[in-house]
Design a protein around this motif. Structure first.
Motif, PDB file in Angstrom:
ATOM      1  N   LEU A  46      46.791 106.758  90.216  1.00  0.00           N
ATOM      2  CA  LEU A  46      46.840 106.615  91.670  1.00  0.00           C
ATOM      3  C   LEU A  46      45.669 105.774  92.136  1.00  0.00           C
ATOM      4  N   GLY A  47      45.945 104.879  93.048  1.00  0.00           N
ATOM      5  CA  GLY A  47      44.880 104.103  93.672  1.00  0.00           C
ATOM      6  C   GLY A  47      45.208 103.851  95.129  1.00  0.00           C
ATOM      7  N   GLY A  48      44.160 103.723  95.964  1.00  0.00           N
ATOM      8  CA  GLY A  48      44.440 103.491  97.368  1.00  0.00           C
ATOM      9  C   GLY A  48      43.201 103.322  98.212  1.00  0.00           C
ATOM     10  N   LEU A  49      43.455 103.035  99.493  1.00  0.00           N
ATOM     11  CA  LEU A  49      42.404 102.839 100.483  1.00  0.00           C
ATOM     12  C   LEU A  49      42.683 103.732 101.683  1.00  0.00           C
ATOM     13  N   GLU A  50      41.629 104.279 102.283  1.00  0.00           N
ATOM     14  CA  GLU A  50      41.756 105.112 103.473  1.00  0.00           C
ATOM     15  C   GLU A  50      40.726 104.680 104.511  1.00  0.00           C
ATOM     16  N   ARG A  51      41.124 104.795 105.783  1.00  0.00           N
ATOM     17  CA  ARG A  51      40.183 104.575 106.876  1.00  0.00           C
ATOM     18  C   ARG A  51      40.434 105.656 107.922  1.00  0.00           C
ATOM     19  N   ALA A  52      39.362 106.364 108.306  1.00  0.00           N
ATOM     20  CA  ALA A  52      39.491 107.456 109.266  1.00  0.00           C
ATOM     21  C   ALA A  52      38.406 107.345 110.316  1.00  0.00           C
ATOM     22  N   MET A 102      48.557 104.050  99.535  1.00  0.00           N
ATOM     23  CA  MET A 102      48.410 104.594  98.194  1.00  0.00           C
ATOM     24  C   MET A 102      49.485 104.014  97.283  1.00  0.00           C
ATOM     25  N   VAL A 103      49.100 103.756  96.038  1.00  0.00           N
ATOM     26  CA  VAL A 103      50.037 103.329  95.007  1.00  0.00           C
ATOM     27  C   VAL A 103      49.977 104.363  93.887  1.00  0.00           C
ATOM     28  N   LYS A 104      51.166 104.894  93.539  1.00  0.00           N
ATOM     29  CA  LYS A 104      51.224 105.926  92.506  1.00  0.00           C
ATOM     30  C   LYS A 104      52.296 105.561  91.490  1.00  0.00           C
ATOM     31  N   TYR A 105      51.925 105.679  90.209  1.00  0.00           N
ATOM     32  CA  TYR A 105      52.857 105.361  89.133  1.00  0.00           C
ATOM     33  C   TYR A 105      52.943 106.554  88.199  1.00  0.00           C
ATOM     34  N   THR A 106      54.176 106.981  87.906  1.00  0.00           N
ATOM     35  CA  THR A 106      54.382 108.099  86.987  1.00  0.00           C
ATOM     36  C   THR A 106      55.372 107.690  85.908  1.00  0.00           C
ATOM     37  N   TYR A 107      55.150 108.226  84.728  1.00  0.00           N
ATOM     38  CA  TYR A 107      56.077 107.983  83.621  1.00  0.00           C
ATOM     39  C   TYR A 107      56.189 109.270  82.813  1.00  0.00           C
ATOM     40  N   THR A 108      57.421 109.645  82.491  1.00  0.00           N
ATOM     41  CA  THR A 108      57.645 110.879  81.752  1.00  0.00           C
ATOM     42  C   THR A 108      57.942 110.578  80.291  1.00  0.00           C
ATOM     43  N   PHE A 109      57.124 111.170  79.419  1.00  0.00           N
ATOM     44  CA  PHE A 109      57.360 111.087  77.978  1.00  0.00           C
ATOM     45  C   PHE A 109      58.098 112.345  77.544  1.00  0.00           C
TER      46      PHE A 109
END
Length: 746
Positions: A255-261, A737-744
């Motif tokens: 997961l990677g991302g940027l936030e501004r609050a 946010m960018v999220k990548y999942t892979y199931t083995f």
């Protein structure tokens, strides 16, 4: 109080004796189990079911369920079921004399719209309580749902639409109709075998939406609401020589991302923006401990891809309830259901990793075990959260046990929960419950729960009764003819399950409903209609006075066209000991109030590409009056564009006090599926009560089951910058946010 508890325990004891005696003659399923065909040749998942393996599988007899029960389907329909060492297979040949009328507009995973569809329901443990539903349409989408409580309870409480598992479909549309094959791995179905013999419940459905027609196997009579979804109405099937396959599913994510609050400056009236970068990873593991017991492990859990909550407007003095949407908690979530009346739960998984305001708390890790051990349904959860601000690191635990007793339609069980903070605070709870089929369609449900926390060891007046809660209901679960429901709830003043949800305490509730339903016949435009009269009262335990009373009649109906609606009126009495506010300009003073309200509700048939649900409520409201309207339109413009909206308007006015309250709540979901793998969902919300406009946009590339790329954008904006007496920032929060999942699969 001691005398009251003793009487209550004796009453429950005599009820259990009565249940045991009656259930010696209670009826069970009379249908002979059906041995489905085992195949030894391969099947290509293309929809046509023309392989040699299918040639020895006979089609099952289909019966029209709706609009007219008992007839043959209006279009030729052939459904088949088979299995081998690895999969269960289901096929449908849905011939159609009007090729242009075949509806297949939905391309979203897990979306349900105004489409034709093929539905497979499997009660994997044949327990008459729970089932898994696998649905596909002519576009080949997959939708899986879990049904609990035999389809009984408040609307939506027994349907878990957020459940997902591994399975596949193949679909083709021709000028003769549409053709579908569904393949479900046995490893996705938790079941119990006895020397290689497995019994499950099964029902199969074909829906022709333009005709509002449903054909079913077996011939389930529509004698109660949603009878076709009830596991207890399914056909028992038998699989022989089935061995458990227990693959290990390992699903890491990055997961990677940027936030501004925007945060306020304590030294001034202004705000400043803080920026944060996120780079993280985590892991989920699913492992079948046995053929019917599954363990899920999670490390550094993240739910960035989960859709945000639907905002609500609160016109009551009680807390709002928000459902669980996170996938980790979904498998057999109904097993953990322990309702103690209304929206009150002994266990509510949203307490784990979320604050009461919906703010996320990092979950460091945890384990979850669900399934069956011997005759017992087993559910176990243990999760650890991270310290956040003044909130300490906490451990959350729950253990649930259930089993059938007396007959296939009755069960008894218990639950324990714990919430323990690193600062020494704790809250413990336990409960025992049972649902018993007494005779025919008459059921008795009883539940007792009790809580204990660190405060009570210092309370000299503490007693089990003060922190306990009892729930009981006796009802007829049949829509045809005369019906009834009698309920009682008793709650102590200190009852407080910190891993659950409650709205009231220290009260006794008595409720009673009587109804009569009838099916007018083939010549009527109605499938059924029901007249009901009922009411409930909440009585304060401290002095026996009535806090709330509500009663009145209601007429509800279901049309053969697929539309449904209701009209009702109620007398309401409220006795407020303390005032409560609606907003800064309107409040309800303490006092007693009597007023009348009316409700009209109607939902259009799903047979059209455009459909609308409406709800109108008006009448007295304490010492004033109110008017509320809710509109819920859905428009499937094309297979690549779907709009779902909600607009709610509330107007409350107190003329004698010169106060008024208005609220506007609008939600719009824009679905843009490019195909069954790639889609974008945009969820826009405007809430005038908090002067907020929010956006939740989610892009998903579902390469295959368990293999996903998510891009998620969230933004919250203030629409009234001067509402707090100081200038607020236009943009309160923004993140991508960018999220990548892979199931083995091991």
């Amino acid at each position: 109080m001691k005398v009251y508890i003793e009487v209550l325990v004796k009453w429950v004891g005599w009820l259990l004796v009565f249940v045991f005696v009656i259930n010696q003659t209670a009826s069970a399923q009379t249908e002979e189990p059906f041995h489905i065909t085992r195949i030894n040749q391969p099947i290509t998942l293309d929809g046509f079911s023309d392989e040699a393996a299918w040639q020895n599988v006979d089609p099952l007899p289909m019966t029209m369920y709706q609009p007219t029960f008992g007839g043959s389907p209006s279009e030729k329909t052939e459904v088949r079921v088979a299995y081998d060492d690895t999969y269960m297979y289901f096929s449908m040949r849905a011939y159609d004399s009007n090729h242009g009328g075949i509806r297949g507009n939905i391309l979203f995973r897990d979306r349900f719209g105004s489409d034709d569809y093929f539905e497979v329901m499997i009660d994997t443990f044949n327990d008459n309580e729970n089932s898994l539903v696998f649905t596909t349409n002519p576009a080949g989408i997959r939708r899986d749902v879990a049904i609990t409580q035999d389809g009984v309870g408040e609307a939506g409480s027994w349907v878990n639409a957020d459940y997902n598992t591994f399975w596949d479909v193949g679909v083709e549309v021709t000028d003769k109709g549409w053709f579908a094959e569904t393949r479900v791995p046995l490893s996705s179905l938790r079941f119990q075998d006895k020397e290689g013999r497995v019994e499950m419940g099964l029902s199969l459905h074909r829906i022709i939406v333009r005709k509002s027609e449903r054909a079913v196997y077996p011939a389930i009579e529509p004698s109660t609401d949603f009878a076709y979804l009830k596991p207890s109405r399914m056909q028992t099937i038998v699989l022989e020589g089935v061995e458990s396959q227990r693959p290990v599913y390992v699903r890491p994510y990055v997961l990677g991302g940027l936030e501004r609050a925007a945060v306020s400056e304590e030294s001034s009236d202004g705000y400043r923006h803080i920026h944060d970068q996120t780079a993280d990873f985590g892991l989920d593991v699913k492992y079948g401990l046995t053929s019917n017991l599954t363990m899920d492990l999670t490390l550094n859990t993240d739910f960035a891809q989960v859709e945000v909550d639907d905002q609500q407007v609160n016109l009551t003095r009680f807390s709002l309830f928000f459902p669980e949407k996170r996938q980790f908690f979904q498998e057999r979530a109904g097993l953990f259901e322990f309702r103690t009346g209304g929206l009150s739960h002994l266990f509510h998984s949203r307490r784990i990793g979320l604050t009461d305001d919906g703010e996320m708390v990092r979950i460091l890790g945890g384990a979850r075990i669900v399934g069956r051990a011997g005759d017992w349904d087993v559910g176990f959860v243990n999760m650890q959260t991270e310290k956040m601000g003044d909130l300490p690191s906490e451990n959350f635990g729950a253990l649930r046990l259930k089993r059938q007793i007396f007959n296939p339609y009755s069960y008894a069980g218990g639950m324990m929960t714990s919430r323990i903070g690193a600062d020494g605070n704790y809250n413990l709870a336990y409960g025992v419950d049972g649902t018993f089929r007494l005779y025919g369609d008459d059921y008795l449900t009883v539940r007792w729960a009790h809580t204990l926390d660190d405060r009570e060891q210092f309370d000299a007046d503490w007693s089990p009764g003060k922190s306990g809660r009892f729930f009981g209901v006796f009802e007829k679960r049949l829509r045809d003819g005369f019906g009834y429901r009698t309920g009682v709830i008793w709650s102590g003043e200190d009852y407080s399950p910190q891993l659950g949800f409650v709205q009231r305490s220290d009260f006794t509730q008595l409720s009673q409903d009587f109804s009569y339903s009838w099916r007018p016949g083939d010549d009527s435009s109605l499938i059924y209609h029901t007249f009901l009269i009922g009411g409930e009262s909440f009585i304060r335990n401290i002095d026996g006075t009535i806090e709330t009373f509500e009663a009145g009649p209601e007429w509800s109906f279901l049309l053969k066209s697929g539309g449904r609606g209701s009209i009702g009126a109620n007398l309401v009495y409220e006795d407020l000991l303390v005032p409560f506010t609606l907003d800064q300009d309107a409040f309800i003073p303490a006092g007693d109030y009597t007023f009348y309200r009316g409700v009209i509700d109607y939902t259009m048939s799903r047979s059209g590409l455009f459909r609308l649900g409406t709800n109108l409520e008006a009448g007295g409201f304490y010492d004033g009056y109110s008017f509320s309207i809710s509109l819920q339109p859905t428009w499937n413009i094309s297979p690549h564009l779907e709009l779902q909206g909600t607009y709610g308007f509330d107007h409350v006015e107190f003329p004698d006090r010169n106060q008024a309250f208005n609220s506007h709540l609008a939600r719009l979901r824009v679905g843009v599926p490019f195909n069954t793998e790639v889609s974008t969902n945009i969820f826009l919300q405007y809430n005038s009560t908090i002067d907020s406009f929010s956006t939740n946009a989610r892009f998903r590339y579902n390469f295959s089951e368990g293999h996903d790329l998510w891009i998620v954008y969230n933004e919250n904006m203030n629409t009234n910058l001067n509402r707090l007496g100081q200038m607020l920032p236009r943009n309160q929060y923004r993140s991508v946010m960018v999220k990548y999942t892979y199931t083995f699969i091991l």
